[in-house]
Design an enzyme around this catalytic site. Structure first.
Site, short mmCIF file in Angstrom:
data_model
loop_
_atom_site.label_atom_id
_atom_site.label_comp_id
_atom_site.label_asym_id
_atom_site.label_seq_id
_atom_site.Cartn_x
_atom_site.Cartn_y
_atom_site.Cartn_z
N ILE A 485 0.83 -1.21 0.00
CA ILE A 485 0.00 0.00 0.00
C ILE A 485 0.87 1.26 0.00
O ILE A 485 0.42 2.34 0.39
CB ILE A 485 -0.98 0.01 1.19
CG1 ILE A 485 -0.26 -0.06 2.53
CG2 ILE A 485 -1.99 -1.12 1.06
CD1 ILE A 485 -1.17 0.08 3.73
N THR A 487 4.08 0.94 1.37
CA THR A 487 4.98 0.73 2.49
C THR A 487 6.34 0.19 2.07
O THR A 487 7.27 0.18 2.87
CB THR A 487 4.35 -0.23 3.50
OG1 THR A 487 3.92 -1.40 2.80
CG2 THR A 487 3.16 0.42 4.17
N ARG A 648 14.98 -5.58 14.04
CA ARG A 648 15.90 -5.32 12.92
C ARG A 648 15.15 -4.59 11.81
O ARG A 648 14.04 -4.97 11.43
CB ARG A 648 16.49 -6.62 12.37
CG ARG A 648 17.52 -7.28 13.26
CD ARG A 648 18.14 -8.49 12.58
NE ARG A 648 18.86 -8.11 11.37
CZ ARG A 648 18.68 -8.67 10.17
NH1 ARG A 648 17.78 -9.63 10.01
NH2 ARG A 648 19.38 -8.28 9.13
N ASN A 651 14.99 -2.36 5.70
CA ASN A 651 15.38 -1.35 4.70
C ASN A 651 15.28 0.01 5.37
O ASN A 651 14.18 0.50 5.63
CB ASN A 651 14.46 -1.43 3.47
CG ASN A 651 14.87 -0.48 2.36
OD1 ASN A 651 15.63 0.47 2.57
ND2 ASN A 651 14.37 -0.72 1.16
N THR A 654 13.05 2.77 3.26
CA THR A 654 11.58 2.69 3.27
C THR A 654 11.05 2.76 4.70
O THR A 654 9.97 3.31 4.94
CB THR A 654 11.10 1.39 2.60
OG1 THR A 654 11.75 0.26 3.20
CG2 THR A 654 11.41 1.40 1.11
N GLN A 658 8.38 5.45 6.27
CA GLN A 658 7.18 5.11 7.01
C GLN A 658 7.07 5.94 8.29
O GLN A 658 5.99 6.43 8.64
CB GLN A 658 7.19 3.62 7.37
CG GLN A 658 6.81 2.71 6.22
CD GLN A 658 5.37 2.90 5.82
OE1 GLN A 658 4.45 2.52 6.54
NE2 GLN A 658 5.14 3.50 4.68
N VAL A 723 6.99 -1.16 11.40
CA VAL A 723 7.15 0.28 11.60
C VAL A 723 5.98 1.11 11.08
O VAL A 723 5.98 2.33 11.23
CB VAL A 723 8.45 0.79 10.95
CG1 VAL A 723 9.66 0.12 11.57
CG2 VAL A 723 8.44 0.59 9.44
N GLU A 725 2.70 1.51 11.95
CA GLU A 725 1.84 2.21 12.91
C GLU A 725 2.63 3.07 13.90
O GLU A 725 2.21 4.16 14.27
CB GLU A 725 1.01 1.19 13.70
CG GLU A 725 -0.41 1.02 13.19
CD GLU A 725 -0.50 0.18 11.94
OE1 GLU A 725 -1.54 0.24 11.26
OE2 GLU A 725 0.47 -0.53 11.62
#
Length: 762
Positions: A485, A487, A648, A651, A654, A658, A723, A725
């Site tokens: 979506i 993310t 962990r 990426n 990205t 977020q 990550v 929320e």
């Protein structure tokens, strides 16, 4: 196989050449498709005989449809049908209580079921035409006469009717039993605060409008491009409602232009598009307008009551947190609002409560960080109030009551690096330079305030399947019916696979967004990396073993007696760790089998026996600088530091995106967003992007993201959590606390608009 093993004197590629690693910054693999327009969304797929559908929405909030006059619409050139409850095709399950995979308790809304109207904006007719323009014009010409009944959309006026919900929604935990005697402890404590909070309705407003394109083949097979967070959920819905075999329905959502929870449930345009296609035996597209995007689901209006008590040294003695939220008349939509108050701070007396009030609106739906966005706001603003009553630094109060185990259930945490979030975030922000007293900092006409808050969210893992295919040309294709979506799912899954198989990223393709792919959960709750990512890692592990087994097949193979620990997959080859000049390309291994490809499949099941022993959470510490023009009431958020502990990070690019997006939304929640209802009509009035205010570029300044080191192998085999929320949680609380530090005015409702700043409340 012997001739495929490279000569011992063959040149050796440097380890890692052309490869990617998890934990690094990798650009989106789907980025080019999106910026060039090659990425096609739900309303951008075509069929030669396609009809276009435009929904006619009800103008009353409650009542019955008396007549539908479609004469003028049908006389319009290009209009071929006006469909409603009067002439829809028969469906299988409209006579039973149907539930999709995320439905709450109750009886879900069934479009075109009968003549009853249960909320303003309800779809009551669908105009079908040869062009979108004709359908839109035809929709304006449909005349509907209603028998209107009295409605009530006032949640706060009906708090005395609040009731405990039926907790049947997947993923919902009702408040736990009381720990200790919270009321008695509150009464006995020397320092106490008691606060009431109100949060208005918010709407998701993703840029991509909701649409469903149904392409009907000659044999009656339906290929549906749907705006959804799960192709398989939409396919399951269509199959059950219309009694169609799953082999007759394929749902695809390869690209989704934002969702934030609005696509968790199948929305009504999907039902109507399939109805129309079955009735007309043609391909159909139904696209909702921006105004109609306000006619299904929203973050519910919520009232909360928080009572905290402490000793003079700041030791918490009592936490009481109650919430009342709105729901519809037909379903009990529930969120985890108050439970967070039993998970964050050490305390011997905790009491939590949650109730609902039914109003004549559509059922609310999950919206980014559902429940926590409101619940953590109330708790963290109340903690700030308590700190000031104690004359104690707000960060020091939180550290004083730091919980080493989950307080209300006395479980260990699977991992918890919240202390590191506090220390690293505070250092980056310069928190040690903060004066305690409000109204202590000023620059020109603006008062300056520094506020902070703690964030918490669940670290979830569900089950998923994945397949991996190594082709004879050295390409790897990994598949799962996941969703992206925005993310970064495409990129993260491809990176996990590329690292596992020792391949450059450009040789790896991750397939998602198709209901025929291996099963994956709905994309929500920040669970995709821990779930689908673990499935991808698992299937790649199986494929590695298979490739090694085939490389061992020759009698004189140097890999014959080697185990997986003795070899490595690097640069598209399998090679010996102790003798890197002995290697064989993965493509050669596949080719030697005489096949075009080697495939493995994997089912990832969470180890629930192990996971249930722990409380699995992600944490954050948010620090905010607010500048307030006291004469105008204008608030500017000029600095934010968000320190995140989320296992962990697969990426960093990205993931940082977020968190930044979550911070922007948190600022928007705090200062801008609210859907206003005119209760005379039971209708949301600011149902457009010009009047529904969101944060824009001018509202956003410096945002720093810190990922503290954390590795959680209980949550996932990757050590990752999620990550999506956590970036939003408690940002609004930190903004509210910063405004108090700047002005000395405690505002307990959101959004904190200029009029509230000028008035000093509520």
């Amino acid at each position: 196989m012997t001739d495929l093993i490279h000569d011992l004197r063959a040149p050796v590629a440097e380890p890692g050449t052309g490869q990617v690693r998890t934990g690094t910054a990798v650009s989106r693999v789907d980025g080019r498709a999106k910026v060039t327009g090659d990425a096609r969304y739900a309303a951008e797929h075509f069929a030669p005989d396609m009809l276009y559908g435009v929904v006619v929405s009800s103008t009353v909030a409650k009542g019955r449809i008396v007549t539908i006059d479609a004469t003028e619409a049908l006389a319009l050139e290009g209009v071929v049908e006006v469909m409603s409850h009067l002439n829809r095709p028969k469906v299988r399950s409209f006579d039973i209580s149907y539930k999709d995979m995320t439905a709450p308790a109750g009886s879900p809304f069934r479009p075109f079921y009968d003549d009853q109207v249960i909320y303003s904006g309800q779809p009551v007719a669908l105009v079908l035409a040869e062009t979108f323009e004709a359908a839109r014009r035809g929709a304006a010409l449909v005349r509907i006469h209603y028998h209107e009944e009295a409605h009530d959309t006032r949640m706060t006026a009906n708090l005395d009717k609040a009731y405990k919900p039926r907790p049947l929604k997947a993923g919902y935990e009702p408040p736990p039993p009381e720990k200790g005697d919270a009321e008695k402890a509150w009464q006995a404590a020397p320092v106490r605060i008691e606060s009431e909070f109100h949060h208005g309705v918010e709407h998701h407003n993703p840029l991509e409008l909701f649409a469903s394109t149904v392409i009907r083949d000659e044999d009656g097979h339906l290929t549906i491009y749907d705006k959804t967070q799960s192709s398989q959920n939409s396919r399951w819905y269509v199959s059950h409602v219309f009694g169609l075999s799953k082999n007759k329905v394929t749902v695809r959502n390869p690209y989704v232009g934002g969702a934030f929870g609005s696509g968790l449930r199948p929305q009504y345009q999907l039902t109507l598009a399939v109805m129309a296609s079955l009735k007309m035996k043609r391909s159909v597209r139904v696209t909702l307008t921006r105004q109609q995007m306000f006619s299904f689901g929203h973050r519910p209006e919520t009232v909360q009551y928080v009572k905290l008590a402490a000793e003079q040294d700041g030791t918490l003695r009592s936490i009481m947190h109650d919430a009342i939220a709105e729901t519809s008349q037909i379903e009990d939509y529930v969120e985890v609002v108050v439970n967070w108050s039993g998970l964050l701070y050490a305390c011997d007396n905790i009491k939590l409560g949650y109730k609902l009030v039914s109003v004549d609106q559509y059922t609310p739906i999950d919206m980014r960080a559902p429940g926590a966005a409101h619940g953590m706001h109330a708790l963290e603003v109340a903690m700030d109030e308590l700190a000031y009553k104690l004359k104690m630094d707000p960060l020091a109060l939180r550290l004083k009551n730091y919980a080493e185990r989950a307080p209300i259930e006395d479980k260990p945490f699977s991992s918890k690096e919240l202390r590191a979030c506090y220390s690293q975030g505070a250092e980056k922000f310069g928190w040690d330079q903060r004066p305690l007293e409000p109204r202590s900092m000023r620059e020109g006409s603006e008062l300056i305030g520094w506020g902070m808050a703690t964030g918490v969210w669940d670290a979830m893992q569900m089950f998923a399947r994945a397949s991996a295919v190594m082709h004879v040309d050295g390409r790897l294709v990994v598949s799962s019916a996941a969703t992206d979506i925005g993310t970064g799912t495409y990129t993260v899954m491809a990176t996990i696979a590329a690292e596992a198989m020792g391949l450059p990223l450009e040789r790896v393709t991750f397939q998602l967004g198709d209901s025929t792919l291996p099963v994956a959960p709905i994309e929500g709750g920040s669970s995709h990396v821990a779930t689908v990512g673990s499935a991808v890692a698992g299937v790649c592990d199986k494929l590695r073993k298979t490739l090694l087994r085939y490389a061992q097949s020759a009698a004189d193979s140097p890999f014959r007696d080697k185990r997986l620990k003795d070899v490595e997959f690097v640069d598209g080859a399998l090679r010996l760790k102790k003798d890197p000049r002995t290697w064989i390309s993965l493509a050669s291994i596949v080719g030697a089998t005489g096949r075009d490809q080697l495939e493995e499949k994997y089912l990832m099941l969470p180890n629930m026996l192990k996971q249930r022993k722990y409380r699995r959470l992600v944490h954050s510490a948010v620090f905010v600088e607010a500048r307030v023009d006291e004469e105008l009431g204008i608030v500017r958020i000029t600095r934010v530091v968000s320190a995140i502990a989320a296992g962990r990070i697969m990426n960093t690019k990205t993931a940082s995106s977020q968190i930044v997006g979550g911070v922007v939304w948190g600022i928007s929640q705090a200062l801008h967003e609210e859907s206003h209802t005119d209760h005379r009509f039971g209708r949301f009035m600011n149902h457009n992007l010009s009047e529904y205010h969101v944060a824009v570029n001018a509202d956003i300044h410096d945002i720093d993201v810190i990922f503290v080191e954390e590795d959680d192998r209980i949550v996932s085999r990757l050590g990752a959590k999620g990550v999506g929320e956590i970036g939003l949680v408690s940002v609004s609380a930190a903004v509210s606390n910063a405004i108090f530090h700047a002005t000395g005015k405690r505002i307990r409702s959101t959004p904190i608009t200029p009029d509230k700043v000028l008035m000093g409340g509520p």
